[in-house]
Design an enzyme around this catalytic site. Structure first.
Site, PDB file in Angstrom:
ATOM      1  N   LEU A  99       0.825  -1.206   0.000  1.00 48.20           N
ATOM      2  CA  LEU A  99       0.000   0.000   0.000  1.00 48.20           C
ATOM      3  C   LEU A  99       0.860   1.256   0.000  1.00 48.20           C
ATOM      4  CD1 LEU A  99      -2.813  -0.952   2.553  1.00 48.20           C
ATOM      5  CD2 LEU A  99      -2.741  -1.308   0.072  1.00 48.20           C
ATOM      6  N   GLY A 140       2.664  -5.723   7.499  1.00 50.65           N
ATOM      7  CA  GLY A 140       1.853  -4.625   8.005  1.00 50.65           C
ATOM      8  C   GLY A 140       0.880  -4.092   6.977  1.00 50.65           C
ATOM      9  N   ASP A 141       1.390  -3.648   5.826  1.00 53.12           N
ATOM     10  CA  ASP A 141       0.528  -3.158   4.748  1.00 53.12           C
ATOM     11  C   ASP A 141       0.860  -3.874   3.441  1.00 53.12           C
ATOM     12  OD1 ASP A 141       3.011  -2.033   4.356  1.00 53.12           O
ATOM     13  OD2 ASP A 141       2.269  -0.051   3.805  1.00 53.12           O
ATOM     14  N   GLU A 142       1.253  -5.132   3.556  1.00 53.14           N
ATOM     15  CA  GLU A 142       1.619  -5.934   2.393  1.00 53.14           C
ATOM     16  C   GLU A 142       0.664  -7.117   2.235  1.00 53.14           C
ATOM     17  OE1 GLU A 142       6.460  -5.219   2.337  1.00 53.14           O
ATOM     18  OE2 GLU A 142       5.640  -6.952   3.389  1.00 53.14           O
TER      19      GLU A 142
END
Length: 226
Positions: A99, A140-142
């Protein structure tokens, strides 16, 4: 044939629900020539215990925030996708999605906002793929998408475009509208590599190229080769 037995059975209750029963029994009396005559035992409802075991098993392979598969389960799905591609002479792929702008949301609006974004992103990613595909949260944001049973790169490119477009739409949180983007890397089996581990690695490397090239775009791993 056995003096003692024990097994678990899943049975449909008369009210229509499924229950688990632990069935135990032993021979209590035999005839003079050694044949079973009487037996005694118990039927114990272990449904609650089974539900707890299933929940623990689910937590071991799924992300607690989004309920998506974790990297551990995603690796299994990649192996299955590769084996299916071998049998059917088709393709498999991984899309590594990172992201863009997520850290700023956490820093500006707090972790509750970040969690809300991740849950919504998970839903939107699922809407972009087929039922046979997998969407996993691996960081985390993957996120990692596993595509199976297709014949050319067009499907992977089409899904990557869908992801970019759908994530470009704002996400409402309390009184604000939050926005993120997506940098995506795509690796194809068997065109790019011959193992699941390498497939993820090459998709990850292609994702970083997308990020360095301006973000909010996708890159195929095969375009990185000389």
């Amino acid at each position: 044939e056995l003096d003692y037995y024990e097994f678990e059975a899943r049975l449909r209750h008369k009210d229509g629900n499924w229950v688990w029963v632990l069935d135990r029994g032993r021979i209590s009396t035999k005839t003079d020539d050694g044949k079973p005559l009487l037996m005694s035992g118990t039927h114990q409802d272990i449904t609650r215990q089974k539900q707890i075991e299933e929940k623990i098993s689910h937590l071991a392979t799924h992300d607690t925030l989004t309920d998506l598969p974790s990297l551990r389960l995603a690796n299994d799905r990649i192996s299955m996708a590769i084996e299916s591609a071998k049998r059917n002479q088709s393709l498999a792929a991984t899309l590594f999605v990172d992201l863009d702008g997520f850290k700023m949301i956490n820093d500006t609006h707090g972790h509750n906002a970040g969690d809300a974004v991740l849950r919504e992103v998970a839903k939107r990613l699922l809407s972009c793929v087929r039922k046979t595909d997998t969407v996993a949260r691996v960081g985390g944001d993957e996120f990692l998408l596993v595509l199976t049973e297709f014949q050319n790169n067009d499907l992977a490119a089409s899904i990557a475009k869908k992801i970019i477009n759908i994530l470009a739409q704002s996400i409402p949180f309390e009184r604000v509208q939050l926005t993120v983007g997506a940098s995506i890397g795509i690796a194809i089996y068997p065109n790019d590599c011959d193992s699941g581990e390498t497939l993820i690695k090459q998709a990850d490397e292609a994702m970083y190229v997308s990020k360095k090239s301006g973000k909010n775009r996708y890159t195929f791993a095969n375009t990185l080769k000389s």
